[in-house]
Design a protein around this motif. Structure first.
Motif, PDB file in Angstrom:
ATOM      1  N   LEU A   1     -18.617   9.050  13.714  1.00 34.80           N
ATOM      2  CA  LEU A   1     -17.081   9.783  13.657  1.00 34.80           C
ATOM      3  C   LEU A   1     -18.209  10.892  12.575  1.00 34.80           C
TER       4      LEU A   1
ATOM      5  N   ARG B   1     -10.111   0.879  12.081  1.00 38.95           N
ATOM      6  CA  ARG B   1     -11.674   1.373  11.404  1.00 38.95           C
ATOM      7  C   ARG B   1     -11.664   2.636  11.498  1.00 38.95           C
ATOM      8  N   ALA B   2     -11.874   3.604  12.504  1.00 38.38           N
ATOM      9  CA  ALA B   2     -11.604   4.839  12.671  1.00 38.38           C
ATOM     10  C   ALA B   2     -10.528   5.756  11.407  1.00 38.38           C
TER      11      ALA B   2
ATOM     12  N   ASP C   1     -11.355   8.559   4.586  1.00 39.94           N
ATOM     13  CA  ASP C   1     -12.103   8.702   3.140  1.00 39.94           C
ATOM     14  C   ASP C   1     -13.298  10.127   4.075  1.00 39.94           C
ATOM     15  N   LEU C   2     -13.805  10.600   4.613  1.00 38.12           N
ATOM     16  CA  LEU C   2     -14.561  11.378   5.063  1.00 38.12           C
ATOM     17  C   LEU C   2     -13.265  12.656   4.889  1.00 38.12           C
TER      18      LEU C   2
ATOM     19  N   ARG D   1     -19.022   1.233  12.715  1.00 41.54           N
ATOM     20  CA  ARG D   1     -20.723   2.111  11.873  1.00 41.54           C
ATOM     21  C   ARG D   1     -19.462   3.568  11.655  1.00 41.54           C
ATOM     22  N   PRO D   2     -19.306   3.298  10.577  1.00 42.71           N
ATOM     23  CA  PRO D   2     -18.527   4.599  10.391  1.00 42.71           C
ATOM     24  C   PRO D   2     -19.357   6.195  10.668  1.00 42.71           C
ATOM     25  N   GLU D   3     -20.632   5.874  10.706  1.00 41.96           N
ATOM     26  CA  GLU D   3     -21.497   6.882  11.289  1.00 41.96           C
ATOM     27  C   GLU D   3     -21.016   7.737  12.224  1.00 41.96           C
TER      28      GLU D   3
ATOM     29  N   ASP E   1      -9.516   4.959   8.815  1.00 44.40           N
ATOM     30  CA  ASP E   1      -9.906   4.819   7.815  1.00 44.40           C
ATOM     31  C   ASP E   1     -11.408   5.588   6.791  1.00 44.40           C
ATOM     32  N   ALA E   2     -11.646   5.434   8.060  1.00 43.83           N
ATOM     33  CA  ALA E   2     -12.958   5.885   7.788  1.00 43.83           C
ATOM     34  C   ALA E   2     -13.077   7.965   7.674  1.00 43.83           C
ATOM     35  N   VAL E   3     -12.187   8.688   8.735  1.00 41.76           N
ATOM     36  CA  VAL E   3     -11.954   9.326   8.799  1.00 41.76           C
ATOM     37  C   VAL E   3     -10.706  10.215   7.289  1.00 41.76           C
TER      38      VAL E   3
END
Length: 338
Positions: free
Chosen positions: A332, A188-189, A195-196, A328-330, A191-193
């Motif tokens: 990061l 999950r981390a 995308d950022l 929760r992506p937030e 993918d989130a980073v």
């Protein structure tokens, strides 16, 4: 040694390496990367690169990724050639980088001032020896190694495989420099980073500020010169303070106090010089987020990590709020290079 036989070897306590000159240098009279030809000073730009490479390798990055970055930045060997994995591997375990002689005793005659501390040298030698033991069972390589930081202690998070459940990035315990207080699901981390970063690369603000104008290039070069000059100045002041203590002009307590202050400024200047060395790669990626998203699955981990490192200084992982099993992506929080 038997005349005409193979060169003798010496045991460092961590690895067996070929014997060489007592000063830890190569037998060639050519300049050694990181030091001046007379062996009495460091070359600041090269010293910054060496410390960056040591940090990245010890945090889990690959030699090939570092070599690729160095060659893309136009950093050459002392002989002016491109870097190879073998040449970088040999460089990072040379005793002279830690101010040590070939027999691992400190050099006391002004030759080869240290670029890394002895502890870092020992860890690099141990890692080098471990890699030479032969093929091992393949293990997962984690995309965000070296980028994630714990919100509580500032330590780096490490990838942790689990036999059951998803792999994690965790802040290690105190023996390993962490506080054990933070963890986040690895996939999950990742993918989130990703995308950022890709969203930022396609942001209008970045596109407007990334044009390769002569004025911007000149300003960047001036920033690099200032950072390197500041680093050289701080290192000279550290040398001057050591001389003042040795001559009795200041007490040991005064020397230690001033050394901490100036040393802190030197570390800040070194970090700035490293950051500026990655800015050009970041600007070159502006506007490519959509294309990179399509090609991302086919890219190697090294290629993906190079994109993230060009954009990010670090990502702080905040504390998890209940229910903790929900990602929760937030959590990061990125710190961008620009």
């Amino acid at each position: 040694m038997v005349p005409g036989g193979p060169p003798a070897k010496r045991r460092t306590g961590l690895a067996v390496v070929p014997a060489g000159p007592a000063d830890g240098s190569l037998a060639s009279p050519r300049r050694a990367f990181g030091h001046t030809l007379d062996r009495t000073s460091v070359v600041d730009e090269e010293a910054v690169a060496i410390r960056e490479a040591a940090r990245r390798v010890l945090e889990g990055d690959t030699l090939s990724a570092v070599v690729g970055d160095w060659n893309r930045r136009g950093l050459t060997t002392a002989n002016g050639g491109p870097w190879r994995v073998n040449s970088l591997s040999s460089l990072l375990v040379q005793p002279r980088l830690a101010g040590l002689a070939g027999d691992l005793t400190p050099l006391a005659d002004g030759r080869y001032p240290a670029i890394v501390d002895p502890g870092t040298h020992d860890r690099l030698v141990a890692l080098h020896a471990d890699r030479r033991k032969g093929p091992r069972r393949p293990t997962r390589r984690y995309l965000l190694t070296g980028l994630l930081r714990c919100w509580r202690c500032g330590g780096g998070l490490r990838g942790m495989p689990r036999s059951k459940g998803a792999d994690l990035y965790v802040c290690p315990g105190p023996p390993h420099g962490g506080c054990s207080g933070t963890a986040v699901t690895a996939d999950r981390a990742d993918d989130a980073v990703r995308d950022l970063v890709l969203a930022r690369l396609d942001s209008p603000a970045l596109a407007e500020g990334a044009g390769p104008t002569d004025r911007r290039t000149s300003a960047h070069q001036a920033d690099v010169r200032r950072a390197v000059s500041a680093l050289a100045g701080h290192r000279q002041r550290l040398d001057d303070l050591a001389d003042m203590w040795a001559s009795g002009e200041i007490s040991r307590a005064e020397w230690l106090s001033l050394k901490r202050k100036v040393g802190g400024r030197a570390k800040e200047a070194e970090a700035e010089a490293e950051r500026l060395g990655r800015v050009d790669a970041f600007r070159a990626l502006a506007g490519t987020g959509r294309t990179l998203r399509r090609t991302w699955p086919a890219m190697t981990v090294d290629e993906q990590r190079a994109v993230l490192r060009a954009a990010l200084a670090r990502v702080v992982v905040l504390a998890a709020e209940p229910p903790k099993q929900v990602f929760r992506p937030e959590r990061l929080q990125p710190t961008w290079l620009e």
